[in-house]
Design an enzyme around this catalytic site. Sequence first.
Site, PDB file in Angstrom:
ATOM      1  N   LYS A  16       0.951 -67.255  98.598  1.00  0.00           N
ATOM      2  CA  LYS A  16       1.714 -68.425  99.039  1.00  0.00           C
ATOM      3  C   LYS A  16       2.896 -68.746  98.116  1.00  0.00           C
ATOM      4  CE  LYS A  16      -2.102 -70.736 101.436  1.00  0.00           C
ATOM      5  NZ  LYS A  16      -2.857 -72.002 101.519  1.00  0.00           N
ATOM      6  N   PHE A  65      -3.636 -82.761 107.395  1.00  0.00           N
ATOM      7  CA  PHE A  65      -2.898 -81.925 106.438  1.00  0.00           C
ATOM      8  C   PHE A  65      -1.832 -81.047 107.091  1.00  0.00           C
ATOM      9  CE2 PHE A  65      -6.746 -79.657 107.725  1.00  0.00           C
ATOM     10  CZ  PHE A  65      -6.218 -78.444 108.162  1.00  0.00           C
ATOM     11  N   ARG A 113      -7.887 -68.886  93.057  1.00  0.00           N
ATOM     12  CA  ARG A 113      -7.492 -70.284  93.275  1.00  0.00           C
ATOM     13  C   ARG A 113      -7.815 -71.157  92.060  1.00  0.00           C
ATOM     14  NH1 ARG A 113      -9.416 -70.349  99.551  1.00  0.00           N
ATOM     15  NH2 ARG A 113      -7.399 -69.745 100.465  1.00  0.00           N
ATOM     16  N   ASN A 123      -2.738 -73.609  97.064  1.00  0.00           N
ATOM     17  CA  ASN A 123      -3.905 -72.948  96.473  1.00  0.00           C
ATOM     18  C   ASN A 123      -3.713 -71.447  96.291  1.00  0.00           C
ATOM     19  OD1 ASN A 123      -4.069 -72.161  99.120  1.00  0.00           O
ATOM     20  ND2 ASN A 123      -6.075 -73.060  99.507  1.00  0.00           N
ATOM     21  N   HIS A 126      -4.092 -67.108 100.908  1.00  0.00           N
ATOM     22  CA  HIS A 126      -4.747 -67.278 102.208  1.00  0.00           C
ATOM     23  C   HIS A 126      -5.448 -65.968 102.536  1.00  0.00           C
ATOM     24  CE1 HIS A 126      -5.356 -67.998 106.517  1.00  0.00           C
ATOM     25  NE2 HIS A 126      -4.936 -66.754 106.683  1.00  0.00           N
TER      26      HIS A 126
END
Length: 159
Positions: A16, A65, A113, A123, A126
């Site tokens: 990410k 979220f 993470r 975090n 994915h």
Amino acid sequence: MCRSPVRLQLTLAILKPDLMLHPVRTQAVKNILVDNQFMIVRSRVLKWSREDAECFYTEHKGRFFYNRLVGFMSSGPMTAMILGRENAITHWRKLMGPTHAYKARSIAPKSIRALYGISDTRNATHGSDSDESARKEIEFFFPEFDYHGWFAENERRKT
């Protein structure tokens, strides 16, 4: 004694934007993959538009979220990878650790993470949660990838 054939499994992994801001950390995660016998079948660095993120996370639309997630995932570059190995989904999810970085620090302190995540959204990574979602997510990021053809050419058997 012969063992039954062992089937490779493919999964999608995303590094990410929060992780990609730190090239040393990004490389550390790639090293973790290699150290854990993952094949990086395909890899692509990309930056999503908000519309791309909305499309990928459409199943979460309406959840508290969603807007935060869509905004974050379209905030900077990410790396999408197709990973392969035996039990790839389970192994990758274990390496990632719990979704919430703070929970990961107490439950799985050596997980990705725990080491590199900041929050539940930021975090670091994915990963697909099932074969079905892996196929769908791989197709989203790598529409040209021949899923069945790859297995026909690369399936290993252990004896």
